[in-house]
Design a protein around this motif. Structure first.
Motif, short mmCIF file in Angstrom:
data_model
loop_
_atom_site.label_atom_id
_atom_site.label_comp_id
_atom_site.label_asym_id
_atom_site.label_seq_id
_atom_site.Cartn_x
_atom_site.Cartn_y
_atom_site.Cartn_z
N SER A 1 -13.00 15.76 1.46
CA SER A 1 -13.16 14.45 2.08
C SER A 1 -13.00 13.33 1.06
N VAL A 2 -13.48 13.54 -0.17
CA VAL A 2 -13.30 12.55 -1.22
C VAL A 2 -11.82 12.38 -1.55
N ILE A 3 -11.11 13.51 -1.68
CA ILE A 3 -9.67 13.43 -1.98
C ILE A 3 -8.93 12.76 -0.83
N ARG A 4 -9.30 13.10 0.42
CA ARG A 4 -8.64 12.49 1.57
C ARG A 4 -8.90 10.99 1.62
N ALA A 5 -10.15 10.58 1.41
CA ALA A 5 -10.48 9.16 1.44
C ALA A 5 -9.69 8.39 0.39
N TRP A 6 -9.54 9.00 -0.78
CA TRP A 6 -8.79 8.37 -1.87
C TRP A 6 -7.31 8.28 -1.54
N ALA A 7 -6.73 9.39 -1.03
CA ALA A 7 -5.29 9.45 -0.81
C ALA A 7 -4.85 8.76 0.47
N ALA A 8 -5.59 8.97 1.56
CA ALA A 8 -5.14 8.49 2.87
C ALA A 8 -5.30 6.99 3.04
N ASN A 9 -6.06 6.35 2.17
CA ASN A 9 -6.29 4.91 2.31
C ASN A 9 -5.52 4.08 1.29
N GLY A 10 -4.49 4.67 0.69
CA GLY A 10 -3.58 3.89 -0.12
C GLY A 10 -3.84 3.89 -1.61
N CYS A 11 -4.71 4.77 -2.11
CA CYS A 11 -5.01 4.79 -3.54
C CYS A 11 -4.08 5.70 -4.34
N THR B 1 -17.71 -2.96 10.22
CA THR B 1 -17.78 -3.29 11.64
C THR B 1 -16.45 -3.03 12.34
N ALA B 2 -15.37 -3.54 11.73
CA ALA B 2 -14.05 -3.39 12.33
C ALA B 2 -13.37 -2.09 11.92
N GLN B 3 -13.97 -1.37 10.97
CA GLN B 3 -13.42 -0.12 10.45
C GLN B 3 -12.01 -0.32 9.90
N ILE B 4 -11.83 -1.43 9.18
CA ILE B 4 -10.56 -1.74 8.55
C ILE B 4 -10.70 -1.49 7.05
N VAL B 5 -9.72 -0.80 6.47
CA VAL B 5 -9.73 -0.49 5.05
C VAL B 5 -8.51 -1.14 4.41
N ALA B 6 -8.70 -1.80 3.29
CA ALA B 6 -7.59 -2.43 2.58
C ALA B 6 -7.73 -2.16 1.09
N MET C 1 0.85 -1.19 0.00
CA MET C 1 0.00 0.00 0.00
C MET C 1 0.88 1.24 0.00
N VAL C 2 0.57 2.19 -0.89
CA VAL C 2 1.30 3.45 -0.92
C VAL C 2 0.74 4.36 0.16
N THR C 3 1.62 4.87 1.02
CA THR C 3 1.19 5.78 2.06
C THR C 3 1.56 7.21 1.70
N VAL C 4 0.71 8.12 2.08
CA VAL C 4 0.94 9.54 1.81
C VAL C 4 1.26 10.23 3.12
N ASP C 5 2.33 11.02 3.14
CA ASP C 5 2.70 11.76 4.33
C ASP C 5 1.55 12.67 4.74
N SER C 6 1.19 12.62 6.04
CA SER C 6 0.02 13.37 6.51
C SER C 6 0.21 14.87 6.35
N ALA C 7 1.44 15.35 6.58
CA ALA C 7 1.69 16.79 6.42
C ALA C 7 1.53 17.20 4.96
N ALA C 8 2.04 16.36 4.04
CA ALA C 8 1.93 16.67 2.62
C ALA C 8 0.47 16.65 2.19
N LEU C 9 -0.29 15.66 2.68
CA LEU C 9 -1.71 15.60 2.33
C LEU C 9 -2.44 16.82 2.88
N GLY C 10 -2.09 17.25 4.09
CA GLY C 10 -2.72 18.44 4.66
C GLY C 10 -2.46 19.67 3.82
N GLN C 11 -1.24 19.80 3.29
CA GLN C 11 -0.92 20.95 2.45
C GLN C 11 -1.70 20.91 1.14
N VAL C 12 -1.86 19.70 0.59
CA VAL C 12 -2.63 19.57 -0.64
C VAL C 12 -4.07 19.99 -0.41
#
Length: 305
Positions: A176-186, A68-73, A1-12
């Protein structure tokens, strides 16, 4: 999974700014079609029912969500051909798309227009972005999206400031759409890179962080660790405009936000580094066709379409 730096995502996310965000409800019977033309950015939330795309919406990143478990893959299987209730879809308008309802369907469709400086960000986002189970990933934003768009007949009268509030609501759902896409490995490896050049990205970030600083070409070149001539050429090639023109765009976008928040013209002018209110007003009018005070008044009194 590709992870995005939280600070970089916040700036975007902080750099995304809308001029317009108008929501409408679209009800489609089974087999009904909603065309989304090229050249227009559109956000769609499936409030009920299901849609398929023409061409098929089978590219992108699939997320498996355990509610239920709030797990995203991230799932390597192709995207389902259909988007169903709770999914979200963003097209930036690079190609026309038509959405066809598989059953009686209720869509929230938000017509988007990005500000000048944010339009460059849109150029580095994939098109389209599909977020399955958006309502599970971003429940608050999904609830907001589901309540957007006028009812027929309207359930409440038009009030002063409605266009501003509608734009803020649309921007919240979009982020929120961009965050959901980026923060969950897409997001692809290396994202986000505005210019695909780490030295120029550093310059763009500095401009957005301090739009009121006295940004000469020499000072910007030093931030990017380049000579003046090399920097100017690389910036124009990557960004599509001169450094001075980009600084002005960022300043005017910041001015719009400050004015809509109630800041005075003089206060806004000083904070953004202009030597006089007259100089600020001239720059603002060249970009918008309106004086700062007239723009602020129009924002607060306009009636949504």
């Amino acid at each position: 999974m590709v992870t995005v730096d939280s600070a970089a995502l916040g700036q975007v996310l902080d750099s995304v700014d809308l001029r317009v965000g108008i929501a409408r409800r679209v009800a489609l019977a089974a087999g009904g079609v909603l065309p989304l033309p090229s050249g227009a950015a559109t956000l769609v939330y499936i409030a009920d029912g299901s849609v398929s795309g023409h061409p098929p919406l089978t590219t992108g990143c699939r997320l498996d969500v355990d509610r239920t478990a709030q797990i995203v893959a991230v799932d390597d299987r192709p995207l389902s051909a259909n988007l169903v209730r709770g999914d979200a879809f963003l097209t930036l308008g690079r190609a026309p798309i038509a959405l066809e309802a598989g059953s009686a369907t209720d869509l929230v469709v938000v017509d988007l227009e990005f500000s000048d400086s944010a339009s460059m960000l849109a150029a580095v986002l994939p098109d389209p972005i599909t977020v399955m189970s958006f309502d599970a990933l971003e429940p608050a934003a999904a609830a907001l999206a589901g309540s957007m768009g006028p009812t027929d007949p309207p359930s409440y009268p038009v009030r002063q400031g409605d266009p501003v509030i509608c734009r803020i609501m649309a921007q919240t759902v979009l982020l929120s759409v961009i965050r959901a896409w980026a923060a969950n490995g897409c997001a692809p490896a290396g994202w986000p890179s505005v210019s695909k050049d780490p030295f120029l990205d550093r310059v763009v970030e500095a401009i957005h962080e301090q739009p009121g600083r006295e940004w000469t070409v020499e000072r910007l070149a030093s931030v990017g660790a380049m000579s003046r001539s090399v920097f100017a050429e690389r910036f124009r090639s990557a960004i599509g405009r001169s450094p001075a023109d980009y600084v002005t765009e960022v300043r005017i976008d910041a001015a719009k936000r400050m004015l809509s928040a109630g800041r005075s013209v003089s206060e806004t002018s000083r904070e953004l580094g202009y030597a006089s209110d007259e100089g600020f007003s001239r720059a603002f009018r060249r970009r918008t066709g309106m004086t700062p005070s007239a723009w602020r008044a129009s924002e607060l009194t306009a009636v949504p379409a």
